[in-house]
Design a protein around this motif. Structure first.
Motif, mmCIF file in Angstrom:
data_model
loop_
_atom_site.group_PDB
_atom_site.id
_atom_site.type_symbol
_atom_site.label_atom_id
_atom_site.label_comp_id
_atom_site.label_asym_id
_atom_site.label_seq_id
_atom_site.Cartn_x
_atom_site.Cartn_y
_atom_site.Cartn_z
ATOM 1 N N ASN A 298 -3.209 64.917 -12.543
ATOM 2 C CA ASN A 298 -1.676 64.302 -12.773
ATOM 3 C C ASN A 298 -1.859 63.041 -13.497
ATOM 4 O O ASN A 298 -1.083 62.689 -14.246
ATOM 5 N N ASN B 266 2.439 71.122 -6.440
ATOM 6 C CA ASN B 266 3.041 71.000 -7.663
ATOM 7 C C ASN B 266 4.257 71.684 -8.150
ATOM 8 O O ASN B 266 5.241 71.235 -8.593
ATOM 9 N N THR C 135 -4.685 65.010 -7.508
ATOM 10 C CA THR C 135 -3.512 64.376 -8.103
ATOM 11 C C THR C 135 -3.849 63.238 -8.910
ATOM 12 O O THR C 135 -3.220 63.165 -9.817
#
Length: 299
Positions: free
Chosen positions: A267, A192, A263
């Motif tokens: 995310n 990231n 992720t």
């Protein structure tokens, strides 16, 4: 570890964010998928076949892979576009031509020792620009439905297989140690941070380019770098290579599958709140003006 835009682009379309941002994310994924596979091909040969590293030789090989693939793909796209011009309202034939264009460009490039994935990208881009108007209007919807289903099946199969491999490596195999979980979290943070750094470095160009993205869009672009199908496919390929030690194969499979999972869970699920927080789902001035004018006309 190439990015996977599927989840982020779906959220952008759902909330009506600017189409240019979705196009930018899609285009990035198309290119870095091919680059990731090219790099994998080069370094796997060095690792498995124990070839001597030569900077010039590696550069030439990368050049052939990166330029030869798209060139073959464009050639296949030209032929496919011409064939589509002779077909009219024939769903089976027109869909078959697109299948042959995709997989045919891949096979031809691989036989020529070029990048099959970049060849498919070249064929797809040419067909989308020159061949789209040659597809019959009655076939367009069926064609999109077919490829959406094919994409869903391929993604589902890859995630299913990689999930089985990760479960076996993480829960059953003794090759994955407790410290590997700490390495996984550290790798997630590093990915990231490096992506944010890359977006920041490219921001001046992106802001002044044809897309003209804002700092808010750049933040979403940075946080939306989910990993997915290509990364998992390469990790599955590594797990089947006998020339690599079992411990290394298990570690790579575990880390890649873990990164994809993190992720998506972190995310992916926070992209929508971040998008709302940044105000990217608000209509632009042009959209407000069009709405006001349309309302006045209706009244």
């Amino acid at each position: 570890s190439a990015t996977d835009p599927v989840a982020v682009v779906a959220i952008l379309k759902e909330l009506g964010v600017a189409e240019s941002l979705s196009t930018l994310i899609d285009g990035e994924s198309l290119l870095n998928d091919g680059v990731a596979i090219v790099l994998y091909s080069i370094f796997s040969r060095l690792a498995v076949h124990e070839e001597t590293f030569s900077p010039m030789g590696t550069f030439k090989e990368a050049l052939v892979l990166c330029l030869g693939g798209p060139a073959i793909g464009v050639g296949v796209g030209i032929v496919s576009s011409a064939v589509l011009g002779f077909l009219l309202n024939d769903p089976a034939s027109e869909i078959t031509v697109t299948i042959i264009a995709g997989y045919g460009s891949y096979l031809l490039a691989e036989l020529a020792e070029a990048s099959g994935v970049l060849s498919m990208v070249g064929a797809g881009l040419y067909l989308s620009y020159h061949g789209l108007g040659r597809i019959s209007a009655r076939v367009t919807e069926s064609l999109h439905s077919f490829w959406e289903m094919a994409e869903w099946l391929a993604n589902t199969l890859i995630f299913f297989l990689s999930g089985l491999i990760m479960a076996e490596k993480a829960l059953v195999s003794s090759t994955v140690r407790g410290v590997d979980w700490a390495y996984l979290l550290l790798l997630y943070v590093i990915l990231n941070v490096t992506r944010a750094f890359g977006v920041a470095v490219c921001f001046p160009v992106l802001a002044r380019g044809p897309y003209g993205i804002s700092w808010r869009q750049a933040m979403l672009l940075s946080w939306g770098g989910l990993r997915g199908a290509v990364s998992l496919t390469l990790s599955i390929a590594v797990s089947q290579v006998e020339g690599i030690p079992e411990e290394t194969r298990a570690g790579i499979s575990f880390l890649i599958a873990g990164i994809v999972l993190l992720t998506i869970l972190i995310n992916g699920t926070t992209c929508k709140p971040l998008l709302n927080r940044l105000g990217l789902n608000s209509p632009s001035e042009a959209e407000r003006e069009l709405f006001i004018r349309a309302t006045n006309v209706v009244e």
